[in-house]
Design a protein around this motif. Structure first.
Motif, short mmCIF file in Angstrom:
data_model
loop_
_atom_site.label_atom_id
_atom_site.label_comp_id
_atom_site.label_asym_id
_atom_site.label_seq_id
_atom_site.Cartn_x
_atom_site.Cartn_y
_atom_site.Cartn_z
N GLN A 250 -27.83 11.86 1.18
CA GLN A 250 -27.69 10.51 1.74
C GLN A 250 -26.40 9.82 1.30
OE1 GLN A 250 -31.27 8.59 0.45
NE2 GLN A 250 -32.61 9.89 1.68
N VAL A 251 -25.80 10.29 0.20
CA VAL A 251 -24.58 9.65 -0.25
C VAL A 251 -23.37 10.32 0.35
CG1 VAL A 251 -25.66 8.98 -2.42
CG2 VAL A 251 -24.37 11.12 -2.30
N SER A 252 -22.19 9.70 0.14
CA SER A 252 -20.96 10.25 0.70
C SER A 252 -20.63 11.58 0.05
CB SER A 252 -19.81 9.26 0.48
OG SER A 252 -20.06 8.06 1.15
N GLN A 253 -20.18 12.50 0.84
CA GLN A 253 -19.74 13.80 0.35
C GLN A 253 -18.24 13.92 0.51
OE1 GLN A 253 -22.30 16.39 2.75
NE2 GLN A 253 -23.38 16.98 0.87
N ASP A 254 -17.66 14.83 -0.25
CA ASP A 254 -16.25 15.11 -0.10
C ASP A 254 -16.05 15.82 1.23
OD1 ASP A 254 -13.47 15.62 -0.81
OD2 ASP A 254 -14.10 17.69 -1.15
N PRO A 255 -15.27 15.25 2.16
CA PRO A 255 -15.16 15.84 3.50
C PRO A 255 -14.45 17.19 3.52
CG PRO A 255 -13.60 14.02 3.22
CD PRO A 255 -14.50 14.01 2.02
N LEU A 256 -13.61 17.46 2.55
CA LEU A 256 -12.86 18.72 2.55
C LEU A 256 -13.72 19.89 2.12
CD1 LEU A 256 -10.12 20.18 2.90
CD2 LEU A 256 -9.69 19.69 0.47
N THR A 257 -14.46 19.73 1.01
CA THR A 257 -15.20 20.86 0.42
C THR A 257 -16.69 20.84 0.72
OG1 THR A 257 -15.61 19.68 -1.65
CG2 THR A 257 -13.55 20.92 -1.48
N GLY A 258 -17.23 19.69 1.15
CA GLY A 258 -18.66 19.59 1.38
C GLY A 258 -19.45 19.33 0.11
N LEU A 259 -18.78 19.28 -1.06
CA LEU A 259 -19.46 18.95 -2.31
C LEU A 259 -19.64 17.44 -2.40
CD1 LEU A 259 -17.48 21.21 -4.83
CD2 LEU A 259 -19.57 21.76 -3.60
N LEU A 260 -20.40 17.00 -3.40
CA LEU A 260 -20.50 15.56 -3.64
C LEU A 260 -19.14 15.00 -4.02
CD1 LEU A 260 -23.78 15.34 -5.78
CD2 LEU A 260 -23.52 14.84 -3.35
N ASN A 261 -18.93 13.73 -3.73
CA ASN A 261 -17.76 13.06 -4.27
C ASN A 261 -18.14 12.45 -5.63
OD1 ASN A 261 -19.24 10.76 -3.65
ND2 ASN A 261 -18.01 10.25 -1.85
N LEU A 262 -17.22 11.73 -6.25
CA LEU A 262 -17.47 11.19 -7.58
C LEU A 262 -18.66 10.24 -7.58
CD1 LEU A 262 -16.71 10.88 -10.53
CD2 LEU A 262 -15.01 9.16 -9.87
N ARG A 263 -18.74 9.37 -6.59
CA ARG A 263 -19.86 8.42 -6.53
C ARG A 263 -21.18 9.16 -6.39
NH1 ARG A 263 -21.08 4.24 -1.55
NH2 ARG A 263 -23.04 3.41 -2.36
N GLY A 264 -21.20 10.14 -5.51
CA GLY A 264 -22.42 10.92 -5.32
C GLY A 264 -22.84 11.65 -6.58
N MET A 265 -21.86 12.17 -7.32
CA MET A 265 -22.16 12.87 -8.57
C MET A 265 -22.76 11.92 -9.60
SD MET A 265 -22.21 15.59 -10.33
CE MET A 265 -21.26 16.95 -10.99
N GLU A 266 -22.16 10.75 -9.75
CA GLU A 266 -22.66 9.78 -10.72
C GLU A 266 -24.09 9.36 -10.38
OE1 GLU A 266 -19.71 6.76 -10.50
OE2 GLU A 266 -18.42 7.68 -12.03
N ASN A 267 -24.37 9.14 -9.10
CA ASN A 267 -25.73 8.76 -8.69
C ASN A 267 -26.72 9.89 -8.98
OD1 ASN A 267 -24.85 6.28 -7.76
ND2 ASN A 267 -24.65 6.94 -5.63
N ALA A 268 -26.32 11.12 -8.68
CA ALA A 268 -27.21 12.27 -8.87
C ALA A 268 -27.52 12.47 -10.36
CB ALA A 268 -26.57 13.53 -8.29
N ILE A 269 -26.50 12.35 -11.21
CA ILE A 269 -26.71 12.51 -12.66
C ILE A 269 -27.64 11.42 -13.19
CG2 ILE A 269 -25.59 12.42 -14.92
CD1 ILE A 269 -23.15 13.75 -13.66
N ASN A 270 -27.37 10.18 -12.79
CA ASN A 270 -28.21 9.07 -13.27
C ASN A 270 -29.65 9.21 -12.80
OD1 ASN A 270 -26.21 7.66 -14.73
ND2 ASN A 270 -25.42 6.72 -12.86
N ASP A 271 -29.86 9.67 -11.55
CA ASP A 271 -31.21 9.87 -11.05
C ASP A 271 -31.94 10.93 -11.86
OD1 ASP A 271 -30.88 7.98 -9.11
OD2 ASP A 271 -30.49 9.40 -7.48
N PHE A 272 -31.24 12.02 -12.17
CA PHE A 272 -31.87 13.09 -12.95
C PHE A 272 -32.25 12.62 -14.34
CE2 PHE A 272 -31.76 16.54 -15.98
CZ PHE A 272 -32.62 17.47 -15.39
#
Length: 453
Positions: free
Chosen positions: A145-167
């Motif tokens: 649901q969060v923004s992904q890095d358009p080039l690689t398809g991985l999470l971007n920095l914001r998405g990573m921070e949200n995912a880590i905090n959720d875990f």
């Protein structure tokens, strides 16, 4: 009385005489006694009991463990040996052999064999694993649901921070590792091959992470050539074998029909061992990455206390500052392309009277020998090749070769300049054989020598 109290922890306790191959029950169960009935030999009794109470993988595991002929060797320099197995009678159990020390140094003659009920421990561990799995499922949903890095398809920095905090909200006590990774010499890839090739390399790095990183993990591209990896339910010691293997991975890419490769550098920090603050954790991983970049790149480094202070002493030095601060003119040229110039510092422009880099490249035709006085060119070319050829034949240096020549350069204004040139021939993975040349004006050297005397 004490023995009775201790034995409450155990399903069974037996004393086994390895020399006589006999056993004596301290505590047992009716089921175990019935399976041992009429059997005096300890080894046969063990096989009878476990053959009837275990199946499949548990039987294979425990069969090897209860082999008394190898027990003396396994217990040397150890206080005990143990294994886990599943029993049809008691569920999850742990079997343990403990040597009975009699003071004589003649090997182990007797052992205590104990079987413990570990169902509660196993169920607790399974609950943690299940919780971590559910947390990871939720993370994946959030990540979608969060923004992904358009080039690689991985999470971007914001998405990573949200995912880590959720875990960490769901599993705050689980050990995790955060790694920051970047591509060695990525700016050079963009400069030499172009940004489209650079983008292709970043996609390949992302694919490499997806393929090789242990699961479950969270992957992100922070921006530029920096990536982050978050590994759950693990520690730095546990991921060390993975990192040793992973940093040897080369990311290959093709340009103009030729294959090239890039290497990776990684810094890692552990939650909550180093800090329970996610922002600090990232700073610590960055500090570890910086330590790798300041050493030899293409490696990994774990964070340790005080690492930032060590790194801070080097922060004031960048390659550009060092090149500018060196007392002399520096030119880098390709050895096997008639001297094509790939770099020159400001001292070169000043020495030859050029206005800027574009003016210098136009004046030199981008060739090192074009700035040498016409009367000296043949001699200089011959001297350089002879020196390098001799060293190559003698194999006097493993990774580079040295050269020196006195000659005259010709400035843009047509003025001859006496110089002393020291060169070093090295191999560069992007340019092939290149020569670094350090040039000093002879008149300047003489002036400084007079001043010093």
């Amino acid at each position: 009385m004490i023995l009775d109290a201790i034995s409450q922890k155990y399903i069974s306790i037996h004393i086994i005489d390895l020399v006589q191959d006999t056993y004596e029950a301290i505590k047992s169960q009716a089921k175990i006694d019935s399976l041992c009935k009429g059997t005096k030999e300890a080894q046969v009794a063990l096989y009878n009991v476990f053959w009837n109470l275990t199946r499949g993988k548990s039987w294979k595991t425990v069969k090897k463990f209860i082999n008394l002929s190898t027990l003396d060797k396994r217990l040397k320099e150890k206080n005990f040996v143990s294994c886990h197995f599943y029993s049809s009678a008691n569920g999850w159990c742990e079997a343990t052999f403990v040597p009975v020390m009699d003071g004589a140094d003649k090997g182990i003659s007797k052992v205590v064999f104990m079987v413990t009920d570990i169902n509660e421990q196993v169920h607790r561990e399974l609950a943690v694993v299940g919780q971590a799995r559910r947390a990871n499922v939720q993370i994946q949903r959030t990540a979608a649901q969060v923004s992904q890095d358009p080039l690689t398809g991985l999470l971007n920095l914001r998405g990573m921070e949200n995912a880590i905090n959720d875990f960490l909200k769901m599993c705050p006590a689980v050990n995790c590792v955060l790694m920051t990774l970047d591509v060695d010499d990525f700016k050079l890839i963009n400069d030499v091959f172009g940004h489209s090739v650079g983008d292709m390399v970043l996609k390949k790095v992302a694919d490499t992470l997806r393929k090789h990183c242990p699961k479950p993990c969270i992957l992100a591209r922070n921006g530029g050539d920096e990536f982050m990896i978050f590994l759950t339910n693990t520690s730095l010691d546990e991921i060390r074998p993975f990192l040793k293997s992973f940093v040897r991975q080369k990311v290959d890419f093709e340009h103009d029909g030729q294959m090239h490769h890039v290497s990776l550098s990684i810094g890692a920090a552990e939650y909550p061992t180093h800090t329970d603050d996610v922002q600090k954790l990232r700073e610590y991983a960055d500090a570890a990455l910086y330590a790798v970049k300041m050493s030899d790149k293409n490696g990994y480094q774990f964070y340790y206390d005080g690492m930032e202070d060590r790194n801070r002493t080097q922060l004031g030095f960048k390659i550009g500052d060092i090149v500018t601060g060196l007392p002399g003119a520096i030119i880098v040229y390709k050895f096997n392309t008639n001297g094509k110039i790939v770099f020159a510092n400001d001292d070169v422009l000043n020495l030859l009277g050029c206005d800027d880099m574009q003016d210098f490249m136009k004046f030199s035709h981008e060739k090192i020998y074009h700035i040498v006085h016409p009367d000296d060119r043949a001699r200089v070319r011959r001297a350089v090749f002879q020196q390098y050829r001799k060293q190559l034949r003698e194999k006097s240096l493993n990774d580079h070769m040295e050269g020196f020549v006195n000659c005259r350069l010709l400035s843009k204004q047509g003025k001859p300049i006496d110089v002393e040139c020291t060169g070093r021939l090295v191999y560069n993975r992007f340019h092939g054989d290149i020569v670094y040349v350090f040039i000093q004006d002879t008149s300047t050297i003489k002036r400084y020598l007079r001043m010093s005397s």
